[in-house]
Design a protein around this motif. Sequence first.
Motif, mmCIF file in Angstrom:
data_model
loop_
_atom_site.group_PDB
_atom_site.id
_atom_site.type_symbol
_atom_site.label_atom_id
_atom_site.label_comp_id
_atom_site.label_asym_id
_atom_site.label_seq_id
_atom_site.Cartn_x
_atom_site.Cartn_y
_atom_site.Cartn_z
ATOM 1 N N SER A 81 0.870 -1.181 0.000
ATOM 2 C CA SER A 81 0.000 0.000 0.000
ATOM 3 C C SER A 81 0.900 1.222 0.000
ATOM 4 O O SER A 81 2.126 1.097 0.196
ATOM 5 C CB SER A 81 -0.874 0.019 1.263
ATOM 6 N N GLY A 82 0.297 2.394 -0.183
ATOM 7 C CA GLY A 82 1.078 3.623 -0.061
ATOM 8 C C GLY A 82 1.673 3.731 1.328
ATOM 9 O O GLY A 82 2.829 4.127 1.501
ATOM 10 N N THR A 83 0.879 3.346 2.320
ATOM 11 C CA THR A 83 1.352 3.404 3.702
ATOM 12 C C THR A 83 2.571 2.489 3.890
ATOM 13 O O THR A 83 3.544 2.862 4.550
ATOM 14 C CB THR A 83 0.202 2.980 4.655
ATOM 15 N N ILE A 86 5.578 4.201 2.337
ATOM 16 C CA ILE A 86 6.076 5.299 3.174
ATOM 17 C C ILE A 86 6.830 4.731 4.380
ATOM 18 O O ILE A 86 7.924 5.185 4.722
ATOM 19 C CB ILE A 86 4.905 6.210 3.618
ATOM 20 N N TYR A 107 -1.037 13.579 4.763
ATOM 21 C CA TYR A 107 -2.210 12.690 4.739
ATOM 22 C C TYR A 107 -2.492 12.095 6.131
ATOM 23 O O TYR A 107 -1.565 11.686 6.832
ATOM 24 C CB TYR A 107 -1.913 11.597 3.706
ATOM 25 N N GLU A 152 4.542 16.276 1.244
ATOM 26 C CA GLU A 152 3.830 15.834 0.041
ATOM 27 C C GLU A 152 3.963 16.911 -1.023
ATOM 28 O O GLU A 152 3.931 18.102 -0.698
ATOM 29 C CB GLU A 152 2.353 15.588 0.385
ATOM 30 N N ASP A 181 5.990 12.445 -0.623
ATOM 31 C CA ASP A 181 4.853 11.641 -1.066
ATOM 32 C C ASP A 181 4.288 12.356 -2.303
ATOM 33 O O ASP A 181 3.782 13.469 -2.200
ATOM 34 C CB ASP A 181 3.832 11.574 0.083
ATOM 35 N N THR A 183 1.861 11.310 -4.355
ATOM 36 C CA THR A 183 0.599 10.679 -4.752
ATOM 37 C C THR A 183 -0.321 11.619 -5.531
ATOM 38 O O THR A 183 -0.841 11.248 -6.591
ATOM 39 C CB THR A 183 -0.145 10.168 -3.502
ATOM 40 N N PHE A 184 -0.552 12.833 -5.016
ATOM 41 C CA PHE A 184 -1.521 13.743 -5.638
ATOM 42 C C PHE A 184 -1.019 14.314 -6.962
ATOM 43 O O PHE A 184 -1.825 14.637 -7.832
ATOM 44 C CB PHE A 184 -1.862 14.910 -4.685
ATOM 45 N N SER A 203 1.063 6.385 -3.097
ATOM 46 C CA SER A 203 -0.052 5.484 -2.936
ATOM 47 C C SER A 203 -0.497 5.189 -4.368
ATOM 48 O O SER A 203 -1.195 5.993 -4.992
ATOM 49 C CB SER A 203 -1.190 6.122 -2.142
ATOM 50 N N THR A 205 -2.556 3.219 -5.175
ATOM 51 C CA THR A 205 -4.004 3.049 -5.049
ATOM 52 C C THR A 205 -4.725 4.173 -5.798
ATOM 53 O O THR A 205 -5.863 3.999 -6.227
ATOM 54 C CB THR A 205 -4.375 3.140 -3.542
ATOM 55 N N LYS A 206 -4.059 5.316 -5.933
ATOM 56 C CA LYS A 206 -4.670 6.513 -6.498
ATOM 57 C C LYS A 206 -4.346 6.592 -7.998
ATOM 58 O O LYS A 206 -4.743 5.707 -8.739
ATOM 59 C CB LYS A 206 -4.215 7.745 -5.712
ATOM 60 N N THR A 215 -5.161 -1.683 -4.020
ATOM 61 C CA THR A 215 -4.445 -0.988 -2.946
ATOM 62 C C THR A 215 -2.984 -1.354 -3.145
ATOM 63 O O THR A 215 -2.639 -2.549 -3.126
ATOM 64 C CB THR A 215 -4.934 -1.469 -1.562
ATOM 65 N N ALA A 216 -2.138 -0.356 -3.405
ATOM 66 C CA ALA A 216 -0.726 -0.650 -3.722
ATOM 67 C C ALA A 216 0.131 0.573 -3.444
ATOM 68 O O ALA A 216 -0.376 1.695 -3.356
ATOM 69 C CB ALA A 216 -0.595 -1.042 -5.194
ATOM 70 N N LEU A 314 -9.705 8.811 -4.070
ATOM 71 C CA LEU A 314 -9.589 9.771 -5.168
ATOM 72 C C LEU A 314 -8.878 9.115 -6.341
ATOM 73 O O LEU A 314 -8.401 7.999 -6.245
ATOM 74 C CB LEU A 314 -8.770 10.994 -4.698
HETATM 75 C C1 LIG Z 1 -4.139 7.420 0.031
HETATM 76 C C2 LIG Z 1 -2.873 8.124 0.393
HETATM 77 C C3 LIG Z 1 -1.871 7.491 1.150
HETATM 78 C C4 LIG Z 1 -2.036 6.083 1.708
HETATM 79 O O1 LIG Z 1 -2.081 5.158 0.690
HETATM 80 P P1 LIG Z 1 -2.698 3.691 0.868
HETATM 81 O O2 LIG Z 1 -2.460 3.061 -0.440
HETATM 82 O O3 LIG Z 1 -4.127 3.845 1.248
HETATM 83 O O4 LIG Z 1 -1.909 3.053 1.989
HETATM 84 C C5 LIG Z 1 -0.705 8.191 1.415
HETATM 85 N N1 LIG Z 1 -0.534 9.442 0.984
HETATM 86 C C6 LIG Z 1 -1.475 10.103 0.268
HETATM 87 C C7 LIG Z 1 -1.219 11.493 -0.169
HETATM 88 C C8 LIG Z 1 -2.670 9.457 -0.046
HETATM 89 O O5 LIG Z 1 -3.625 10.107 -0.750
#
Ligand SMILES: *Cc1c(COP(=O)(O)O)cnc(C)c1O
Length: 372
Positions: A81-83, A86, A107, A152, A181, A183-184, A203, A205-206, A215-216, A314
């Motif tokens: 997962s993203g978590t 991290i 986050y 982030e 991070d 992700t966004f 993440s 996942t996004k 979920t990755a 998201l």
């Molecule tokens: C969703 C998210 C995470 C966590 O990711 P998971 O895949 O749910 O563990 C971390 N950082 C940001 C910015 C996120 O949006």
Amino acid sequence: MKSFVTRTVHGGTLEGRTIEPLVQPVYQTSAFAFDSLEAMNGYYEGDGSYLYSRNGNPNTDTLAKSVAGLEGAPAGVAASSGTGAILAGILAAVGEGDHLLAARDVYGGTVALLKNELSRLGVTVHFADFADTGEIEQKLMDHPEIKLMISESITNPFLRIEDIDVLVQLKKYYGVRLLIDNTFATPYTIRPYEAGADLVAHSATKYLGGHSDVTAGVLTGSEELIGAAKERITGMGLNLSPFEAWLTARGVRTLALRMNAQCRNAKGIAEFVRNRMKVWHPDAGAMVTFELPEQADVAAFFRSLGWIKVVPTLAGVETTVSHPYSTSHRALSAEEKEALGISEHLVRLSAGIEDLEDITGRLKEAFEAAGC
Ligand SMILES: *Cc1c(COP(=O)(O)O)cnc(C)c1O
């Protein structure tokens, strides 16, 4: 193979066939077989073969390689997962007794990881307002034990764009490392490793996955730090499954197309909403945050969105909205929410790839139902 029982176990093997699929198949296997002890020794000597999927799998490696390539980083590793990504990145850079400094607006799940889990591993966590360089510098001066800074590239829900250049200057001066991070933003928008960050986490996942079906996580960086992160991922069981990796890698192949359409829609949505109420959209990325006016019926707005679903995530190809007050920031006290500006009227929208007119048409109906 005469026995029925033996045939049930071994009957499905295609011996001696060379098959060349156009795309990588799913290596849905927990381990890899060797012809001989010499061949197995080759794995331990680093010949690039595979042993056991928790240590490495062609699908997770393919995903990591493609994201590292997009970030301009030499190495990458996939996580559950993203978590997980991290956590592996943090543990590659800090150990028991070390401190780290995180942006106050990271986050919520990352805040929980830092506050609830890292302290158990003997890591002390400090927070600062990363929009205030003086506050970051003061923390770095006060706590020479800080080894890592975390922020982030685009924060949530007010979409603040981090000044990575300033953080890179600070990290060089104070001899600490920097994890961003991304992700966004995704590497389509911002590439923190190229700007000088040591580690870039996602993440997946996004946006990288992009279809709201996995979920990755992925972590990218130098060979040295990713090597250390891989050991943590294998050792702590934070590895990603082959099928999730395969789906995510498939998503990455359309990242540029999706981001292009989603960023364009986000811009159009921000322009549409701006005439009616306060909007945050930094002209980067595909997220839009807006605040319904004081007199608006918030519940009626969320009830009247039709195919725009309310979700706590998201970045999928479908446009979605979330309500930070009752989801991502739910755990905060009323005072903390107020200090951060998270009101009950705040809406966070993730632009999808639909036609812009259809999205704004839907929003218009919901605004009217809410009386605004
Ligand atoms: C969703 C998210 C995470 C966590 O990711 P998971 O895949 O749910 O563990 C971390 N950082 C940001 C910015 C996120 O949006």
